[in-house]
Design an enzyme around this catalytic site. Structure first.
Site, PDB file in Angstrom:
ATOM      1  N   LYS A   1     -80.411  58.687 -30.419  1.00  0.00           N
ATOM      2  CA  LYS A   1     -81.172  59.886 -30.126  1.00  0.00           C
ATOM      3  C   LYS A   1     -82.162  60.167 -31.252  1.00  0.00           C
ATOM      4  CE  LYS A   1     -77.190  62.180 -27.891  1.00  0.00           C
ATOM      5  NZ  LYS A   1     -77.698  62.397 -26.520  1.00  0.00           N
TER       6      LYS A   1
ATOM      7  N   ARG B   1     -69.893  59.130 -19.248  1.00  0.00           N
ATOM      8  CA  ARG B   1     -69.398  58.683 -17.932  1.00  0.00           C
ATOM      9  C   ARG B   1     -68.494  57.466 -18.051  1.00  0.00           C
ATOM     10  NH1 ARG B   1     -75.472  58.021 -16.057  1.00  0.00           N
ATOM     11  NH2 ARG B   1     -75.514  59.724 -17.578  1.00  0.00           N
TER      12      ARG B   1
END
Length: 524
Positions: A294, A368
Site C-alpha cells: 500500500k 478473503r
C-alpha cells in the site's frame, strides 16, 4: 470501569443528582408545553425553564441543548434539556435515545457531575427497549481512548439513573414484573455498551501491541472470565488443518499466526445438540498490502484490519452472559500481512482447506484468503447459520459511504433477520447483490479462483469469492470497512474504532434465541 446505570421510579423535580438531563421531543415546547416532564420542571422552577427556552429559541430540535442552574429550587443541582427532534418510527426513536443519552453523559463530563439522571418522554410502545437504548448510549458516550496520553481527563461521573414512570410500568404489566423487566433492560444495555467498548479498545490499540498472539490472549481472557471454551492453534496445527490460504498470508511476518475458536455450549443435552450459529471475524492485525504494498497513507489506519475479530470476541462475551438456547462458536484467524523475503507472491497458487485452489494476483486482497479457510473450517460443524464480519474492501465505501455495512448473503431468511436486527441495534446495513454472472471475474485460467476480480464491483467480487468456502450453509457476509473506524467523533461514536457489528450481533442472537425458546415455540 463500568458505569453504575440503574432504573429508578422517581419524579425528576425531586430526584437528588448533580445533573438532570431532560430529553425533549421537537414541538413539545412553545406557547403550550406538551411534554409532561418539561412542564413539571418548569412549574417547580416558577416558569424559569420556559423563559430560558424562549430566550435561547430551544424547541426540542435534534442537537439543540439548554442548560441552567436550578439554585436549589428542585432536587437536581443543574438541568440540561436536550432536543430529540421528530423520530419518524419506533427504531428511529431508539437510535435517537441512544444519541441523546450519549450527549447527556458528555454534558455531565463537561459539568464535572458525579451523578446524572435522565428522563425521557416515554412515548414508545416498548419501555424496556427504550431503557436498553438509553443505557447503551450512555455507556458508549462515556468512552474515551486515552491510554497513551500523559494528560488524561478522567470521567468523574459515577452513577446514571434512568427515571421511569411508575404508572406507565403498571400499564405495561405492573408491579415487580415491570420493574424487573426495566432493570434487566438497563443491565443488558450497559453490558452491550461495555462489550462494544472492548471491541473499540482492541481496534484502537497499536498493531505493535495487538499482535496475533496478543489478540488470541485477549480471547483467552474473555473465555476464562465468561466461562467459554477456547481452542488456540499455532502454525504447526494450522498446517495440519491444510489451511494454505491462511498460512500464505501469514508467511511474510515473523509473528506466528493464531487460529482461534471460542465456543458457547448451552446447558442440557438437547440444547447442546442443536445446530448453532458460527461467527467469523477477519483478524489481520496489520495489513501493509504485502508485496503489493500500500501507499504510506494507505497504511496509516491498517491496525484496524482486525475489527471483525474484535467484534467477534466482544460478541462472544455477550453470548456467554445472555445464554441463548443454542450453541454459538466464534472464529478468527489472526496474522500480519507484511512484505519480506518469505512473503507470498503475486502469481502463487495456494490450495485452501476445502480443496479450492486460488491464484494470487494481488497480495493486498489477503483478507478473503484467510477468511476462506476459516469459513470452511467453521462450516464443517454444519451450523444453522454462519456470519462473517470483515473490513474487506475499500470498494464498499465507494458503494455505501463511510457509515453503512454491506450485507451479502446466500439465504434470504438469514439476510432478513440481520436487517431487522440492524434496525433495532441502530447499525445500518444495506443488502448487496451476489450475481452469478460476475463469477467470471474471479475465475482463473490456472486455478479454481483468483483472489481479485479487478476494480469494478470489488466488494461483490470479494463476497462471491467467500461464497465458495461455505457450501450450502446459510451464510451472510458483512463488509464493515466503512463503519469499523471513523476519523472524527460522530454521535455516540468517538474518533477511532466504533465496535461496529457488536450490537448488531447481540440483537441477532437475542432475537433468534427468543424465537428458539420453548415458550416461543409453543406460542407458534
Amino acid at each position: 470501569m463500568a458505569l453504575d446505570t440503574k432504573v429508578v421510579f422517581a419524579k425528576p423535580a425531586s430526584h437528588d443528582c448533580d445533573l438532570l438531563a431532560v430529553l425533549v421531543p421537537q414541538g413539545a415546547v412553545g406557547e403550550k408545553i406538551s411534554d409532561a416532564h418539561f412542564g413539571d420542571l418548569d412549574r417547580a422552577l416558577s416558569g424559569l425553564l420556559k423563559r430560558c427556552a424562549e430566550e435561547e429559541e430551544f424547541a426540542g430540535k435534534e442537537g439543540q441543548s439548554l442548560s441552567l442552574h436550578t439554585h436549589e429550587k428542585i432536587g437536581p443541582a443543574r438541568l440540561v434539556a436536550l432536543g430529540l427532534g421528530k423520530p419518524d418510527n419506533a427504531d428511529r426513536l431508539l437510535e435517537t435515545l441512544r444519541s441523546a443519552a450519549s450527549r447527556a453523559v458528555k454534558a455531565a463530563r463537561s459539568a464535572g457531575a458525579r451523578s446524572l439522571a435522565i428522563t425521557w418522554p416515554h412515548t414508545g410502545s416498548d419501555p424496556a427497549a427504550e431503557v436498553q437504548a438509553l443505557a447503551e448510549g450512555a455507556t458508549l458516550g462515556a468512552y474515551v481512548f486515552d491510554r497513551y496520553k500523559q494528560e488524561k481527563k478522567p470521567l468523574k461521573l459515577a452513577s446514571i439513573r434512568l427515571l421511569a414512570r411508575e404508572e406507565r410500568s403498571a400499564r405495561r404489566g405492573g408491579g415487580s414484573n415491570a420493574r424487573g423487566s426495566l432493570a434487566a433492560a438497563a443491565d443488558l444495555g450497559r453490558r452491550i455498551g461495555d462489550a462494544t467498548c472492548l471491541a473499540r479498545d482492541l481496534v484502537n490499540e497499536p498493531a505493535g501491541r495487538i499482535t496475533p498472539k496478543e489478540l488470541a490472549a485477549v480471547a483467552r481472557t474473555v473465555a476464562r472470565e465468561q466461562g467459554l471454551k477456547i481452542e488456540v492453534l499455532g502454525r504447526t496445527q494450522i498446517e495440519r488443518l491444510k489451511m494454505a490460504l491462511f498460512l500464505g498470508v501469514a508467511q511474510g511476518s515473523a509473528e506466528e499466526p493464531q487460529l482461534v475458536r471460542l465456543s458457547y455450549v448451552p446447558q442440557g443435552k438437547a440444547a447442546a445438540r442443536m445446530k448453532g450459529v458460527a461467527l467469523v471475524g477477519k483478524a489481520i492485525t496489520f495489513d501493509s498490502g504485502g508485496l503489493s504494498i500500500k501507499t504510506a497513507q494507505g497504511m496509516e489506519n491498517m491496525k484496524t484490519d482486525m475489527a471483525g475479530a474484535a467484534a467477534i470476541i466482544a460478541a462472544m462475551s455477550l453470548v456467554a452472559q445472555t445464554k441463548p438456547p443454542f450453541p454459538v462458536d466464534g472464529y478468527f484467524g489472526a496474522c500480519e500481512n507484511l512484505p519480506s523475503g518469505t512473503a507470498y507472491k503475486p502469481g502463487d497458487v495456494l490450495i485452501g482447506r476445502n480443496g479450492t485452489s486460488v491464484e494470487v494476483l494481488n497480495t493486498d486482497a489477503e483478507g478473503r484468503l484467510v477468511l476462506g479457510d476459516v469459513l470452511a473450517w467453521a462450516c464443517e460443524r454444519e451450523p444453522a447459520a454462519v456470519i462473517d464480519l470483515a473490513t474487506l474492501t475499500g470498494a464498499i465505501l465507494v458503494a455505501l459511504g463511510p457509515w453503512m455495512m454491506g450485507l451479502f448473503s446466500n439465504d434470504d431468511a438469514l439476510a432478513a433477520e440481520l436487517l431487522t436486527a440492524a434496525d433495532a441495534a441502530g447499525e445500518p446495513i444495506w443488502r448487496m447483490p451476489l450475481p452469478r454472472d460476475m463469477e467470471e471475474l474471479i475465475k482463473s485460467p490456472i486455478a479454481d479462483l483468483k483472489n481479485t476480480g479487478g476494480r469494478n464491483g470489488g466488494s461483490i467480487n470479494a463476497a462471491l469469492f467467500l461464497q465458495h468456502f461455505v457450501g450450502k450453509v446459510p451464510w451472510a457476509h458483512l463488509d464493515i470497512a466503512g463503519p469499523a473506524s471513523i476519523d472524527k467523533e460522530r454521535g455516540y461514536n468517538a474518533r477511532g474504532g466504533t465496535g461496529a457489528g457488536v450490537r448488531l450481533l447481540a440483537a441477532f442472537i437475542r432475537r433468534r434465541g427468543s424465537a428458539a425458546s420453548p415458550r416461543a415455540s409453543k406460542a407458534r
